[in-house]
Design an enzyme around this catalytic site. Structure first.
Site, PDB file in Angstrom:
ATOM      1  N   GLY A 107       0.848  -1.195   0.000  1.00 46.28           N
ATOM      2  CA  GLY A 107       0.000   0.000   0.000  1.00 46.28           C
ATOM      3  C   GLY A 107       0.881   1.241   0.000  1.00 46.28           C
ATOM      4  O   GLY A 107       1.489   1.559   1.022  1.00 46.28           O
TER       5      GLY A 107
ATOM      6  N   LEU B 276       0.181   6.766   4.279  1.00 49.89           N
ATOM      7  CA  LEU B 276       0.707   6.093   5.472  1.00 49.89           C
ATOM      8  C   LEU B 276       1.853   5.140   5.114  1.00 49.89           C
ATOM      9  O   LEU B 276       2.878   5.107   5.801  1.00 49.89           O
ATOM     10  CB  LEU B 276      -0.439   5.343   6.173  1.00 49.89           C
ATOM     11  CG  LEU B 276      -0.181   4.920   7.605  1.00 49.89           C
ATOM     12  CD1 LEU B 276       0.189   6.118   8.485  1.00 49.89           C
ATOM     13  CD2 LEU B 276      -1.414   4.223   8.178  1.00 49.89           C
TER      14      LEU B 276
ATOM     15  N   LYS C 142     -10.904   4.954  17.637  1.00 48.62           N
ATOM     16  CA  LYS C 142     -10.709   5.691  16.390  1.00 48.62           C
ATOM     17  C   LYS C 142     -11.965   5.594  15.518  1.00 48.62           C
ATOM     18  O   LYS C 142     -12.348   6.558  14.852  1.00 48.62           O
ATOM     19  CB  LYS C 142      -9.476   5.141  15.651  1.00 48.62           C
ATOM     20  CG  LYS C 142      -9.119   5.947  14.444  1.00 48.62           C
ATOM     21  CD  LYS C 142      -7.624   6.091  14.220  1.00 48.62           C
ATOM     22  CE  LYS C 142      -7.333   7.065  13.105  1.00 48.62           C
ATOM     23  NZ  LYS C 142      -6.738   6.439  11.944  1.00 48.62           N
TER      24      LYS C 142
ATOM     25  N   ASN D 247     -13.973   8.621  13.668  1.00 48.97           N
ATOM     26  CA  ASN D 247     -14.189   8.597  12.220  1.00 48.97           C
ATOM     27  C   ASN D 247     -15.680   8.566  11.869  1.00 48.97           C
ATOM     28  O   ASN D 247     -16.108   9.229  10.926  1.00 48.97           O
ATOM     29  CB  ASN D 247     -13.470   7.403  11.573  1.00 48.97           C
ATOM     30  CG  ASN D 247     -11.965   7.565  11.561  1.00 48.97           C
ATOM     31  OD1 ASN D 247     -11.232   6.629  11.813  1.00 48.97           O
ATOM     32  ND2 ASN D 247     -11.477   8.759  11.296  1.00 48.97           N
TER      33      ASN D 247
ATOM     34  N   ASN E 147     -16.032  11.838   9.705  1.00 50.07           N
ATOM     35  CA  ASN E 147     -15.813  11.628   8.267  1.00 50.07           C
ATOM     36  C   ASN E 147     -17.065  11.754   7.390  1.00 50.07           C
ATOM     37  O   ASN E 147     -17.044  12.489   6.400  1.00 50.07           O
ATOM     38  CB  ASN E 147     -15.122  10.282   8.034  1.00 50.07           C
ATOM     39  CG  ASN E 147     -13.730  10.242   8.629  1.00 50.07           C
ATOM     40  OD1 ASN E 147     -13.422  11.015   9.525  1.00 50.07           O
ATOM     41  ND2 ASN E 147     -12.883   9.361   8.143  1.00 50.07           N
TER      42      ASN E 147
END
Ligand code: KPL
Length: 298
Positions: free
Chosen positions: A6, A10, A179, A183, A187
């Site tokens: 990926g 990040l 988290k 989110n 979000n």
């Protein structure tokens, strides 16, 4: 060698901060095997610019730690391709947002050392070749499968060579939930209202739904045995992060603006599915999921 699956913000952050000779990317299955190394400019927290170049690995036989920084929805397919090529004892650390993808990986490979990480490091790419380490935070790593339990400390110590604050976490699921709550409360609203995180706090659509959303989440958390917490406390946690990241574009708003699939199925969509399994109604999570899906390609 530490393999990174990926190459988004990040993944590039880890690649830039790990010792240069120890990090390399694993390519997508359809990528050109002779592709040149991945090059980008890394802007550190202090504002220094460093040129980074990291190779693509042709095979994964030498990977002794695998960091998975794919989008939640891409994770299973990426691992189905790569894991048969990675040595069995290699610990796999999942960095996905939300919940659902981590459990799916642990269920698919229960005999592998699978760990999950929750991080508050902030990184973004204003242009494809420029990575900014926008804010530092903490990263917690904990075991998802039994074979991973003895691997957490060594994975944390290898990740600590970045100089970032990395901690072992005995209870990674509650940490991932912390988290998820933030989110789920930031979000979708920023994506629907097309605004930076801090602007939510005065928007009618947010003010109309946030208390009911927090009530749904608090019921789910209690039913799952994660934490008994008052909805007002969840609202406070969400609003604190929205204020602390006031100028940020959330990852979900960013996905919509770039025409990409969002991670809604692993955030509010995950909560809807869980509610269905537990018999807990989740109309606000459903509403937010539906509205975000209308905005993004499926
Ligand atoms: O993690 C985030 C995201 O955008 O996905 C928050 C905390 C909302 C910061 O933007």
């Amino acid at each position: 060698m530490i393999g990174i699956l990926g190459a988004g913000s990040l993944g590039r952050l880890w690649a830039a901060l790990l010792p240069e000779d120890q990090a390399a990317f694993l390519p997508r299955p359809d990528a050109d095997p002779a592709a040149p190394p991945l090059r980008y400019t890394f802007e550190s927290l202090q504002g220094d610019e460093i040129n980074v170049s990291r190779p693509w690995l042709g095979s994964a036989g030498d990977v002794t730690l695998l960091l998975v920084t794919t989008k939640a929805g891409d994770t299973l397919a990426a691992l189905r391709h790569w894991l048969p090529r990675v040595p069995e004892p290699t610990p796999v650390v999942l960095f996905q947002n939300g919940l659902g993808s981590q459990q799916a990986v642990a269920k698919a490979w229960p005999m592998r050392p699978i760990l999950a990480a929750s991080t508050t490091e902030g990184a973004n790419r204003p242009t494809p070749d420029h990575l900014i380490h926008a804010g530092t935070g903490d990263t917690w790593v904990g075991a998802l499968t039994r074979p991973a339990e003895s691997q957490t400390c060594s994975a944390v110590s290898r990740l600590s060579t970045t100089g970032l604050a990395i901690h072992t976490e005995e209870q990674i699921l509650p940490r991932l939930w912390q988290k998820l709550v933030v989110n789920a409360g930031i979000n979708p609203f920023t994506a629907i209202l097309d605004c930076p995180n801090g602007d939510l706090l005065t928007q009618n659509f947010f003010l109309e739904h946030i208390d009911a959303l927090c009530t749904e989440i608090a019921e789910l958390m209690a039913a799952e045995g994660i934490e008994r917490v008052a909805p007002a406390e969840l609202r406070q946690r969400i609003e604190t992060v929205a204020r602390n990241t006031a100028r940020n574009t959330s990852s979900m708003r960013g996905d919509i603006l770039k025409g990409r699939t969002t991670e809604i199925d692993f955030i509010n969509g995950y909560l809807v599915q869980l509610g269905q399994r537990l018999g807990i109604p989740t109309p606000v999570n459903q509403l937010l999921t539906d509205k975000v899906k209308q905005l993004s390609p499926q």
